[in-house]
Design a protein around this motif. Sequence first.
Motif, mmCIF file in Angstrom:
data_model
loop_
_atom_site.group_PDB
_atom_site.id
_atom_site.type_symbol
_atom_site.label_atom_id
_atom_site.label_comp_id
_atom_site.label_asym_id
_atom_site.label_seq_id
_atom_site.Cartn_x
_atom_site.Cartn_y
_atom_site.Cartn_z
ATOM 1 N N LEU A 183 41.326 49.532 27.436
ATOM 2 C CA LEU A 183 40.380 49.677 28.544
ATOM 3 C C LEU A 183 40.946 49.094 29.835
ATOM 4 O O LEU A 183 41.849 48.260 29.812
ATOM 5 C CB LEU A 183 39.062 48.971 28.195
ATOM 6 N N VAL A 184 40.411 49.560 30.960
ATOM 7 C CA VAL A 184 40.807 49.025 32.270
ATOM 8 C C VAL A 184 39.584 48.290 32.812
ATOM 9 O O VAL A 184 38.767 48.852 33.524
ATOM 10 C CB VAL A 184 41.221 50.156 33.234
ATOM 11 N N ASP A 185 39.453 47.031 32.429
ATOM 12 C CA ASP A 185 38.222 46.297 32.721
ATOM 13 C C ASP A 185 38.179 45.841 34.176
ATOM 14 O O ASP A 185 38.859 44.895 34.560
ATOM 15 C CB ASP A 185 38.124 45.095 31.778
ATOM 16 N N GLU A 186 37.385 46.539 34.965
ATOM 17 C CA GLU A 186 37.289 46.205 36.394
ATOM 18 C C GLU A 186 35.902 45.687 36.770
ATOM 19 O O GLU A 186 35.475 45.822 37.910
ATOM 20 C CB GLU A 186 37.655 47.424 37.250
ATOM 21 N N HIS A 187 35.200 45.074 35.843
ATOM 22 C CA HIS A 187 33.864 44.563 36.169
ATOM 23 C C HIS A 187 33.919 43.547 37.308
ATOM 24 O O HIS A 187 33.011 43.455 38.114
ATOM 25 C CB HIS A 187 33.193 43.955 34.941
ATOM 26 N N GLY A 188 35.010 42.765 37.353
ATOM 27 C CA GLY A 188 35.134 41.744 38.384
ATOM 28 C C GLY A 188 35.261 42.359 39.759
ATOM 29 O O GLY A 188 34.585 41.953 40.706
ATOM 30 N N ALA A 189 36.109 43.377 39.881
ATOM 31 C CA ALA A 189 36.338 43.988 41.190
ATOM 32 C C ALA A 189 35.242 44.980 41.528
ATOM 33 O O ALA A 189 35.012 45.298 42.679
ATOM 34 C CB ALA A 189 37.689 44.690 41.212
ATOM 35 N N ALA A 190 34.542 45.462 40.497
ATOM 36 C CA ALA A 190 33.552 46.489 40.731
ATOM 37 C C ALA A 190 32.166 45.881 40.826
ATOM 38 O O ALA A 190 31.511 45.939 41.836
ATOM 39 C CB ALA A 190 33.589 47.506 39.608
ATOM 40 N N ALA A 191 31.738 45.216 39.766
ATOM 41 C CA ALA A 191 30.371 44.699 39.632
ATOM 42 C C ALA A 191 29.415 45.799 40.049
ATOM 43 O O ALA A 191 29.653 46.959 39.807
ATOM 44 C CB ALA A 191 30.168 43.427 40.437
ATOM 45 N N VAL A 192 28.310 45.435 40.698
ATOM 46 C CA VAL A 192 27.438 46.507 41.150
ATOM 47 C C VAL A 192 27.940 47.020 42.487
ATOM 48 O O VAL A 192 27.826 48.176 42.818
ATOM 49 C CB VAL A 192 25.972 46.062 41.218
ATOM 50 N N ALA A 193 28.546 46.112 43.228
ATOM 51 C CA ALA A 193 29.101 46.502 44.511
ATOM 52 C C ALA A 193 30.479 47.081 44.268
ATOM 53 O O ALA A 193 31.468 46.558 44.704
ATOM 54 C CB ALA A 193 29.173 45.301 45.432
ATOM 55 N N HIS A 194 30.527 48.135 43.539
ATOM 56 C CA HIS A 194 31.760 48.765 43.075
ATOM 57 C C HIS A 194 32.683 49.093 44.248
ATOM 58 O O HIS A 194 32.217 49.633 45.228
ATOM 59 C CB HIS A 194 31.379 50.058 42.353
#
Lengths: 93, 417
Positions: B406-417
Amino acid sequence: MFLINCPFCGERDQSEFSSGGEAHIVRPKQPTELSDDEWAEYLFMRKNIKGIQFERWNHVHGCRKWFNVVRDTSNDKILSVYKMGEKPPVNYK
Amino acid sequence: MKNKYSVFSLIKNAFSQHENWQQAWGNPEPKKEYDAIIVGGGGHGLATAYYLAKKHNLKNIAVLEKGWIGGGNTGRNTTIIRSNYLWDASAGLYDHALKLWENLSQELNYNVMFSQRGVMNLAHNLQDVRDLKRRTHANRLNGIDAVWLNTEEVKKFCPIINTSPNIRYPVLGGTLQRRAGTARHDAVAWGYARGASDMGVDIIQNCEVKGIKRNGDRVEGLETTKGFIKTNKIGVVAAGHSSVIANMAGLKLPLESKPLQALVSEPVKPIIDTVVMSNAVHAYVSQSDKGELVIGAGTDSYVSYTQRGSHNIVEETLKAILELYPIFSRMKMLRQWGGIVDICPDASPIISKTNIKGLYFNCGWGTGGFKATPGSGDLFAHTIANDEPHKLNAAFNLNRFVSGDLVDEHGAAAVAH
């Protein structure tokens, strides 16, 4: 925003609840036997239906109990609410 | 280009009271057969058709749109463009798009009003500080401009932010990407539509896909509200409705569709000349060229296709905005709307082949697809034309949910993707 009729507390605002996503995804009985494809199906693949969807909700700011809801995702109308372990109503498909 | 826009064409048309401008794109009826069909006439879909025609020499292409072009999430987002993502794969993907943005108005001969006003991401607690500093370093190693600003520098860059240490979520610093910014969302759809239409692409609006015809493991065509159309290459770029289209081919995707809201205020004089995002308190704000504050709110927590969103989400966002920008306390909000975003479990998109031959998906952009429009179109066109991904989108395949890569981008994306 809509109201959800918690089977334990009665009708409350949706913001009191937390959505648990698609219902009736059965946890694998023998996880060690599962192939990668079966794991992907269990963990990630979702029906994501536009229309009548069976889903789980948790009354997280209330009784904290889980239950099932039948909801039309195209207009957010709730059609039925039933407890965990109960059979889903058959008149929706 | 049959009718190049320039200062001379502007002057020339001024003499005829601007009544003789040519139609920017055609309005054809569908042919019986196409070499490739793109489902979805948003920015990504139109860009895909544009690059298929331009770089891969496919001319017999149609774009099917169930409403009007750019009427979905392309016309509903908050137009933020940036590439400061954490992982190498994402950095490659989003910075490819940002580089295309930098020359897009010239490329399309259409002013997309790309404005590199900078995007600042705020940190409100020690973990935010650590995460954002780490992301700054990762960005710089990938050749993406990023700087860390302390609280005083944040205040200097955007003076209206409340940097008092006494607020609930004090500003402890932030990152700044100066090459990032905003663009005019409608112009992106219109520019690509005009460019694609010029090269012979049929843009067919008010045409909804009702079914996908399969012959064994390959596609044969599409059932639409304008009849059956034959093709052996289908590229689906349907955002929130990707799962609905996938279901027609008997496929399941790892997506959940949720309403995401945005709102704009009454227009005021220039007050904020950059984009400020705060993932932790769910607030991001910029100012449009018209003067409206453009505010992005969060997603609802449940699957829904209603294009509305809940009021409590807007309330939470505005609470955070007011704490960070007390100066906005008397602003009136003019409009609020929702769009349906397709969210992937790893907050990264899917630009991929499927196990059905001739069926390709470009989806899962979630809350932040607009920034990637040119890159997404370019790479998806490559994938469709060659039946193989480009090296920049190879990591964003559908199979990653099976392999676990997976390419986990929750940190950079969050809701304010």
